[in-house]
Design a protein around this motif. Structure first.
Motif, PDB file in Angstrom:
ATOM      1  N   GLU A 273       0.828  -1.205   0.000  1.00  0.00           N
ATOM      2  CA  GLU A 273       0.000   0.000   0.000  1.00  0.00           C
ATOM      3  C   GLU A 273       0.863   1.257   0.000  1.00  0.00           C
ATOM      4  O   GLU A 273       0.505   2.266  -0.628  1.00  0.00           O
ATOM      5  CB  GLU A 273      -0.936  -0.014   1.209  1.00  0.00           C
ATOM      6  CG  GLU A 273      -2.037  -1.078   1.109  1.00  0.00           C
ATOM      7  CD  GLU A 273      -2.873  -1.177   2.365  1.00  0.00           C
ATOM      8  OE1 GLU A 273      -2.493  -0.534   3.381  1.00  0.00           O
ATOM      9  OE2 GLU A 273      -3.892  -1.892   2.356  1.00  0.00           O
ATOM     10  N   ASP A 274       2.009   1.215   0.701  1.00  0.00           N
ATOM     11  CA  ASP A 274       2.930   2.358   0.671  1.00  0.00           C
ATOM     12  C   ASP A 274       3.489   2.569  -0.737  1.00  0.00           C
ATOM     13  O   ASP A 274       3.621   3.716  -1.200  1.00  0.00           O
ATOM     14  CB  ASP A 274       4.082   2.130   1.665  1.00  0.00           C
ATOM     15  CG  ASP A 274       3.618   2.165   3.110  1.00  0.00           C
ATOM     16  OD1 ASP A 274       2.539   2.748   3.361  1.00  0.00           O
ATOM     17  OD2 ASP A 274       4.316   1.602   3.978  1.00  0.00           O
ATOM     18  N   ILE A 275       3.827   1.476  -1.404  1.00  0.00           N
ATOM     19  CA  ILE A 275       4.313   1.583  -2.788  1.00  0.00           C
ATOM     20  C   ILE A 275       3.230   2.165  -3.683  1.00  0.00           C
ATOM     21  O   ILE A 275       3.504   3.000  -4.559  1.00  0.00           O
ATOM     22  CB  ILE A 275       4.756   0.200  -3.304  1.00  0.00           C
ATOM     23  CG1 ILE A 275       5.973  -0.295  -2.521  1.00  0.00           C
ATOM     24  CG2 ILE A 275       5.095   0.259  -4.801  1.00  0.00           C
ATOM     25  CD1 ILE A 275       6.421  -1.694  -2.896  1.00  0.00           C
ATOM     26  N   GLU A 276       1.992   1.762  -3.445  1.00  0.00           N
ATOM     27  CA  GLU A 276       0.881   2.261  -4.260  1.00  0.00           C
ATOM     28  C   GLU A 276       0.723   3.772  -4.096  1.00  0.00           C
ATOM     29  O   GLU A 276       0.502   4.494  -5.072  1.00  0.00           O
ATOM     30  CB  GLU A 276      -0.411   1.551  -3.868  1.00  0.00           C
ATOM     31  CG  GLU A 276      -1.600   1.890  -4.749  1.00  0.00           C
ATOM     32  CD  GLU A 276      -2.825   1.092  -4.388  1.00  0.00           C
ATOM     33  OE1 GLU A 276      -3.642   0.810  -5.271  1.00  0.00           O
ATOM     34  OE2 GLU A 276      -2.975   0.734  -3.196  1.00  0.00           O
ATOM     35  N   GLU A 277       0.837   4.261  -2.850  1.00  0.00           N
ATOM     36  CA  GLU A 277       0.735   5.703  -2.618  1.00  0.00           C
ATOM     37  C   GLU A 277       1.861   6.456  -3.338  1.00  0.00           C
ATOM     38  O   GLU A 277       1.644   7.546  -3.878  1.00  0.00           O
ATOM     39  CB  GLU A 277       0.799   5.982  -1.114  1.00  0.00           C
ATOM     40  CG  GLU A 277      -0.439   5.510  -0.342  1.00  0.00           C
ATOM     41  CD  GLU A 277      -0.336   5.815   1.133  1.00  0.00           C
ATOM     42  OE1 GLU A 277       0.668   6.446   1.535  1.00  0.00           O
ATOM     43  OE2 GLU A 277      -1.249   5.433   1.889  1.00  0.00           O
TER      44      GLU A 277
ATOM     45  N   ASN B 283       6.722  11.896  -7.384  1.00  0.00           N
ATOM     46  CA  ASN B 283       7.698  11.218  -6.526  1.00  0.00           C
ATOM     47  C   ASN B 283       8.751  10.497  -7.354  1.00  0.00           C
ATOM     48  O   ASN B 283       8.508  10.101  -8.499  1.00  0.00           O
ATOM     49  CB  ASN B 283       6.984  10.207  -5.625  1.00  0.00           C
ATOM     50  CG  ASN B 283       6.191  10.880  -4.521  1.00  0.00           C
ATOM     51  OD1 ASN B 283       6.515  11.981  -4.096  1.00  0.00           O
ATOM     52  ND2 ASN B 283       5.141  10.222  -4.066  1.00  0.00           N
ATOM     53  N   ASP B 284       9.917  10.330  -6.744  1.00  0.00           N
ATOM     54  CA  ASP B 284      10.991   9.581  -7.399  1.00  0.00           C
ATOM     55  C   ASP B 284      10.624   8.097  -7.417  1.00  0.00           C
ATOM     56  O   ASP B 284      10.440   7.479  -6.371  1.00  0.00           O
ATOM     57  CB  ASP B 284      12.307   9.779  -6.642  1.00  0.00           C
ATOM     58  CG  ASP B 284      13.468   9.051  -7.312  1.00  0.00           C
ATOM     59  OD1 ASP B 284      13.318   8.670  -8.492  1.00  0.00           O
ATOM     60  OD2 ASP B 284      14.506   8.866  -6.646  1.00  0.00           O
ATOM     61  N   GLN B 285      10.508   7.536  -8.600  1.00  0.00           N
ATOM     62  CA  GLN B 285      10.060   6.153  -8.735  1.00  0.00           C
ATOM     63  C   GLN B 285      11.122   5.295  -9.411  1.00  0.00           C
ATOM     64  O   GLN B 285      10.821   4.290 -10.054  1.00  0.00           O
ATOM     65  CB  GLN B 285       8.756   6.113  -9.539  1.00  0.00           C
ATOM     66  CG  GLN B 285       7.651   6.945  -8.902  1.00  0.00           C
ATOM     67  CD  GLN B 285       6.369   6.968  -9.724  1.00  0.00           C
ATOM     68  OE1 GLN B 285       6.245   6.257 -10.696  1.00  0.00           O
ATOM     69  NE2 GLN B 285       5.425   7.793  -9.314  1.00  0.00           N
TER      70      GLN B 285
ATOM     71  N   LEU C 142      -0.180  -2.785  -9.152  1.00  0.00           N
ATOM     72  CA  LEU C 142       1.045  -1.996  -9.050  1.00  0.00           C
ATOM     73  C   LEU C 142       1.907  -2.139 -10.300  1.00  0.00           C
ATOM     74  O   LEU C 142       2.513  -1.162 -10.761  1.00  0.00           O
ATOM     75  CB  LEU C 142       1.851  -2.420  -7.818  1.00  0.00           C
ATOM     76  CG  LEU C 142       1.308  -1.995  -6.456  1.00  0.00           C
ATOM     77  CD1 LEU C 142       2.216  -2.498  -5.344  1.00  0.00           C
ATOM     78  CD2 LEU C 142       1.145  -0.491  -6.357  1.00  0.00           C
ATOM     79  N   VAL C 143       1.967  -3.348 -10.831  1.00  0.00           N
ATOM     80  CA  VAL C 143       2.750  -3.557 -12.056  1.00  0.00           C
ATOM     81  C   VAL C 143       2.161  -2.733 -13.202  1.00  0.00           C
ATOM     82  O   VAL C 143       2.884  -2.057 -13.941  1.00  0.00           O
ATOM     83  CB  VAL C 143       2.780  -5.055 -12.416  1.00  0.00           C
ATOM     84  CG1 VAL C 143       3.417  -5.260 -13.800  1.00  0.00           C
ATOM     85  CG2 VAL C 143       3.566  -5.840 -11.370  1.00  0.00           C
ATOM     86  N   ASP C 144       0.824  -2.758 -13.321  1.00  0.00           N
ATOM     87  CA  ASP C 144       0.169  -1.971 -14.374  1.00  0.00           C
ATOM     88  C   ASP C 144       0.398  -0.479 -14.163  1.00  0.00           C
ATOM     89  O   ASP C 144       0.651   0.269 -15.120  1.00  0.00           O
ATOM     90  CB  ASP C 144      -1.336  -2.270 -14.399  1.00  0.00           C
ATOM     91  CG  ASP C 144      -1.627  -3.698 -14.834  1.00  0.00           C
ATOM     92  OD1 ASP C 144      -0.758  -4.303 -15.490  1.00  0.00           O
ATOM     93  OD2 ASP C 144      -2.720  -4.212 -14.512  1.00  0.00           O
TER      94      ASP C 144
ATOM     95  N   SER D  26       2.372   2.108 -16.531  1.00  0.00           N
ATOM     96  CA  SER D  26       1.649   3.292 -16.991  1.00  0.00           C
ATOM     97  C   SER D  26       2.406   4.569 -16.652  1.00  0.00           C
ATOM     98  O   SER D  26       2.491   5.496 -17.477  1.00  0.00           O
ATOM     99  CB  SER D  26       0.249   3.323 -16.365  1.00  0.00           C
ATOM    100  OG  SER D  26      -0.448   4.481 -16.718  1.00  0.00           O
ATOM    101  N   ASN D  27       2.983   4.633 -15.453  1.00  0.00           N
ATOM    102  CA  ASN D  27       3.756   5.815 -15.060  1.00  0.00           C
ATOM    103  C   ASN D  27       4.992   5.984 -15.931  1.00  0.00           C
ATOM    104  O   ASN D  27       5.365   7.109 -16.301  1.00  0.00           O
ATOM    105  CB  ASN D  27       4.168   5.705 -13.591  1.00  0.00           C
ATOM    106  CG  ASN D  27       3.026   6.011 -12.644  1.00  0.00           C
ATOM    107  OD1 ASN D  27       1.962   6.453 -13.068  1.00  0.00           O
ATOM    108  ND2 ASN D  27       3.224   5.765 -11.373  1.00  0.00           N
TER     109      ASN D  27
END
Length: 286
Positions: free
Chosen positions: A127-131, A138-140, A210-212, A216-217
Motif C-alpha cells: 500500500e505504501d508503494i501504491e501511494e 515522486n521519485d520512482q 502496481l505492475v500496471d 503506466s507511469n
C-alpha cells in the motif's frame, strides 16, 4: 536445529513411526502435511517471519504429538516458540494441567500469528508503494525492484499458508482424541488461516495493479519527455529555416549590406520563436 539426524530418527522410531517420517522432519521446506495415526500425530509445516533487518525468513517446523507429549523440531535455533514458553511458565489457561491438545494449539497459534503478521506487513508495504506510484512527482526509480521484492515475499507467505489451510481440515476431523476438548480454539486458528489467505489474495491483486500502474507511469514520463523534445524541435524548425536562407552564399543578398541586418535577423528569429511558443500554449499542447 536439525543437524542431529540420528537423534531425530531415534525419537521418531521410539514413537513407532516410520523412518520416512524422520526424513520429512529433516527435509527443509517440505510440503505441508498432517499425518494422523492411532495414538499419535505428525504435523510438518513452514512458518514465515521478518527478522530485525526486515528480511523474510522461512522456518521448517515439525511437531510430534502423542498422549501428553509434544515434541517440536525447528530448522534453526531461532526462539520460534518463545510465547509458548511464557504461556507454560505462567500456566495460561491451566495449560500445565490440560492435555497435549492445548499445548499444540499454543504452538500452532505462534506459527499462524507469525504468518498473519508477515502477510499484514507485506500488504502495508504494498500500500505504501501504491501511494508513491499514485503521485507521479515522486521519485520512482527503484519502484520496479521494490515491487519485485514484495512479490517474492508474498509468494513465500502464500506458499507456507495455502497448503496449511488445506491440511488444517484434517486436524479438525481427527479421531484420536488429542484435540477433541479444544475444538473451539482450533476453529479460531482456522479463522486466522482464512484471514491469511484473504490477505495474500489481496496482496496478489495489489501487486497486479502496481505492475500496471508502474508501467503506466513509465509511459507517462516517456510521453512527457517526448512532448518537451517535440516542443523544442518545433520552435527551432523555423529558426533553422531562416538560418539556412541567410547562410546561402549568394552575392546579391540585400540583407548582407544593411546596416541593421544583423539586429533585424535576431529580432525576426526571436519573434518567430516566441510566436510559435505562444501558439502552442494557446492550443494547450503543453
Amino acid at each position: 536445529g536439525l543437524t542431529d539426524s540420528e537423534a531425530v530418527t531415534r525419537i521418531v522410531n521410539e514413537f513407532g513411526m516410520h523412518n520416512l517420517d524422520a526424513k520429512d522432519i529433516l527435509t527443509p521446506q517440505h510440503v505441508v502435511k498432517i499425518e494422523e495415526y492411532d495414538k499419535h500425530m505428525l504435523i510438518v509445516l513452514n512458518s514465515s517471519y521478518y527478522d530485525t533487518n526486515m528480511e523474510i525468513n522461512s522456518e521448517h517446523i515439525s511437531i510430534l504429538i502423542t498422549g501428553n507429549v509434544v515434541i517440536s523440531f525447528t530448522e534453526s535455533n531461532n526462539p520460534v516458540f518463545e510465547n509458548a514458553y511464557k504461556a507454560i511458565e505462567s500456566d495460561m489457561l491451566n495449560i500445565r494441567r490440560k492435555n497435549s491438545g492445548l499445548l499444540l494449539a499454543f504452538l500452532l497459534n505462534t506459527i499462524i500469528a507469525n504468518l498473519v503478521e508477515s502477510a499484514s506487513k507485506v500488504e502495508e508495504m504494498l500500500e505504501d508503494i501504491e501511494e508513491t506510484l499514485l503521485d507521479i512527482k515522486n521519485d520512482q526509480g527503484n519502484m520496479g525492484l521494490l515491487i519485485q521484492q514484495r512479490r517474492k515475499e508474498y509468494m513465500v507467505i502464500r506458499k507456507n499458508s495455502q497448503p496449511l489451510k488445506e491440511q488444517f481440515a484434517k486436524l479438525l476431523r481427527t479421531e484420536n482424541g488429542i484435540i477433541s476438548s479444544d475444538i473451539p480454539i482450533y476453529n479460531d486458528l482456522s479463522d486466522q488461516l482464512q484471514f491469511i489467505i484473504q490477505t495474500t489474495e489481496s496482496c496478489r491483486e495489489i501487486i497486479s495493479s502496481l505492475v500496471d500502474l508502474y508501467i503506466s507511469n513509465n509511459d507517462l514520463r516517456m510521453n512527457a519527455i517526448m512532448k518537451r523534445l517535440t516542443i523544442v524541435s518545433t520552435i527551432f524548425i523555423p529558426l533553422t529555416f531562416l538560418a539556412g536562407i541567410w547562410g546561402m552564399n549568394f552575392k546579391m543578398m540585400p540583407e548582407l549590406d544593411w546596416q541593421y541586418g544583423y539586429g533585424i535577423a535576431w529580432s525576426l528569429m526571436l519573434l518567430t520563436a516566441i510566436s510559435t511558443w505562444l501558439y502552442m500554449r494557446k492550443k494547450d499542447w503543453f
